[in-house]
Scaffold this active site. Sequence first.
Site: not given
Length: 544
Positions: A200, A318
């Site tokens: 991220e 994810e």
Amino acid sequence: MVAVKAILFFSILLFSFALLSHADTSSITVTVKSVTTIANTDSDFICATLDWWPKDKCDYGQCPWGMTGILNLEILKTTRVYVAAFDPLRIRVGGSLEDQVVYQVGHAIKKFPRFKKRKDGLFGFSRGSLSMKRWDQLNKFFSETNTKVIFGLNALFGKKNKEPTTILWVGDWNPHNARDFMNYTAQMGYKIDSYEFGNELCGAGVSARVEAEQYARDTIQVRKAVNELYPDPNSRPKVLGPAGFFDEEWFKKYLEAVGPNVVDGVTHHIYNLGAGVDPNLIHKVQDPYFLDEVAQTFKDVQDVVDRSGTGAAAWVGESGGAFNSGGRDVSHTFANGFWYLDQLGMASTFSHKAYCRQSLVGGNYGLLNSNTFTPNPDYYGALLWHRLMGTGVLATTHDGSPYLRSYTHCTKNQVVVNHALSGFVSSGKCLSLVQTGVTVLLINMDNSTTFNVWVTNDLNIYNEKSESSSLTEDREEYHLTPQGGNIQSDVVLLNGTPLKLTDCGDIPNLPPKYVPASSPVTVAPSSFVFVRIKDFKAPACENR
């Protein structure tokens, strides 16, 4: 007169029941285009994550991670049988704290920190470290359960925060610690399916971010290290990235700068349900219009990857549905399956090769309960998908209620013993893989309507008319429903029987019920059904 009134009353009552019954039942024809596939997944599409979170990771006044983090031994003792049941399950080792983990190997690191609460740390924690003793223990577990391992590498090592007022990190990635770790892993003979780079850090980032061109240069360094440490291309791990939320312009710049033959999988994250504390979460998971909103993201990712010329494929790296550990009253219940199974179907339709569920265990959204380590309802949905849904995805449509979702795959290959080929092997037997028909997933998000579903086979490639091949063999049906009709139950029923562990702690058998081909598939309100039709003639599924 009284008798007449009584007859009239009962006539009206019966008429009302008839209307109600009619209103609560709908007949729908689901059409499967079986001549060509529209997409393909990996054979081990189902994936789950193990996260780094310590037990003091808390959200909304609760701390649902307990002893489920990567650094805790409990996961190895209590989850073995559930992971082994997939044979194999793809597991991603990574998460938010991934870019603060150093590896206790080599000479690049002098001190080995432990995760501690820290206000100015990324995600509120200090740096932590992974000992090789713990890595050895994890790999023993992975080997015993035939796990396909994705390991997330620290992508911020060597970088610095540009300014305290921003989350932009600058400078080249220092590969030494990661290289020492990968070298140790290779020398020990530990099998790694993929190395994923960072977590991220793309686009706007979450707690930190890196510009696309710089991230590409760093990813190229990962590829070089992997190629050098794993010279045999047949056993060489894949390289994945950038492992974050999709930002079209950032992803385009990244893939253009990376170029071909660097990344094998372009991973992105999905948390389309919003915050875990949202009181509307229970309604979102059953709202097909809301769930449809993320379809464009899947399509955009697919388009960007396909046009990049990198040779990579799209992956969901994810996805937990609701962020910040999931919803306390939803994410671990039967209701979450409306979102989860629909996500699996949708991602497959847009040619994503794998879908990593956050998490295997940990938080409120684990496939396993974070306290008892026993399966939550979504575990069984994932296991049935893994066993039944093959790699070939077929276009599936109907013109009925949007509250009925339908997805079709070529049925997963079945291993059979072929005695006719006894000349091949000295044992007189030959193992072979056979493809038999298709498997249809039906998801009924309506809480009051039963759908009677007829599945038809469109064999006309020119879209002029549909042809239905005759079906004569009994089909297999796997009906999943919540205990007591309560969609927020943690107990799921398969064909009316609660799924509970055996006395020995093993996964129960998951037998289908056999239904004549001459009858429709009856999909009860708030339920999921996997339908395996073995004699469904699908040219696209031949010889897969």
